[in-house]
Write an enzyme that holds these catalytic residues in place. Structure first.
Site: not given
Ligand code: NAP
Length: 298
Positions: A49, A93, A116
């Protein structure tokens, strides 16, 4: 001969569409990643990322609380990020350590900074067919199907798996594309027969090479979401990857048996190189879209 659907090609296309949008903004979009502890798989993912953010000119910040961080400490970090005007998108995460209340932490991320698409408000918008950040993996799969001009409308899609992250949002997105959708899970009966009805099969069950020939209608499109590292030489040989195992000491496979996939499917995503790159691309797409929204309303 089956057609291979390459995730990296679609990732490149998605990122190239984002670049001019980023250049039009009055400041760089900001993406914050909260990475708790030192899970090796998460570390690899977060490194990718960071690389893609740098390539696109997205400001990124990784906050690394220790494995021992409490729910309250993580909530305080998320609260701080929610208040920062330079941060447009926040991703926590997964997985979080077992002692942490994952749901509370995820739901603490402001819905308009939800990189997300996991926040209940955004899930609600998905159900209602409204524009909002969407779960990255299934959103990337829709982009892949569009890129390769594979039909969805009127097709019978079977989604194997009903997780909040992949299965459920995948089913909703396919429904929105006018597919007829069936969802299979661990309590479903006659799974092979159900899956054999599918023109489009999405396998997201988290079991290495579980989906075999008898689950696949000849000529169907098969999207393999699973990612598994195989470190047993015998298993690698049974999956047709003995040479790769001999040179690398491991192989990576999906939820679908790779030999059956290549032999029976009409088109399929390989593992690795299929779905993985799409997830990162759509995370960037969500971050850019959120930045556009913040800067428009500023
Ligand atoms: P998950 O949360 O573990 O969910 C798995 C789902 O599969 C559950 O709904 C479960 O059913 C179902 N299932 C498990 N065993 C089954 C069986 N024997 N028969 C039928 N259904 C079964 O997994 P996930 O987060 O959705 O991830 C799925 C896979 O995709 C994993 O391998 C993960 O690593 C991978 N993944 C890859 C990416 C990427 O970017 N490539 C992104 C996310 C996930 P129940 O609900 O009944 O328990």
């Amino acid at each position: 001969m089956s057609r291979i659907l390459h995730g990296l090609a679609v990732q490149a296309e998605i990122l190239s569409r984002l670049k001019p949008r980023i250049q039009k903004l009055s400041r760089r979009p900001g993406l914050a990643v909260v990475l708790v502890g030192h899970n090796p798989a998460s570390e690899i993912y977060v490194r990718s990322k960071i690389r893609v953010c740098a390539e696109l000119g997205i400001f990124d910040e990784t906050i690394r609380p220790p494995e021992t961080a409490t729910t309250e400490e993580l909530l305080a970090i998320v609260d701080g990020l929610n208040r920062r005007p330079d941060i447009d998108a926040i991703m926590v995460q997964m997985p979080l350590p077992k002692h942490v209340d994952t749901r509370r932490v995820l739901e603490a991320v402001a819905a308009d900074k939800d990189a997300d698409g996991f926040h209940p408000t955004n899930v609600g918008y998905l159900v209602a067919g409204r524009r909002a950040p969407r779960a990255c993996t299934p959103a990337g799969i829709i982009e892949l199907l569009k890129h390769y001009k594979l039909p969805m409308a009127g097709q019978h899609a079977v989604v194997l798996g009903r997780s909040d992250i992949v299965g459920k949002p995948m089913a909703l997105m396919l429904l929105q594309e006018n597919a007829t959708v069936t969802i299979g899970h661990s309590r479903s009966k006659n799974l092979p027969e159900m899956c054999r009805q599918a023109d489009l099969l999405v396998a997201a069950i988290g079991r290495a090479a579980f989906v075999t020939e008898e689950y696949i209608k000849p000529g169907a499109t098969v999207i393999d979401v699973g990612i598994h590292r195989v470190t047993d030489a015998g298993q690698a040989a049974r999956l047709g990857r003995a040479d790769e195992f001999a040179s690398q000491g491991k192989i990576v496979v999906g939820d679908v048996h790779p030999l059956d996939l290549a032999r029976v499917a009409g088109a399929y995503t390989p593992v690795p190189g299929g779905v993985g790159p799409l997830t990162i691309a759509m995370l960037m797409a969500n971050a850019v879209e959120l930045a556009e929204r913040h800067l428009c309303s500023a």
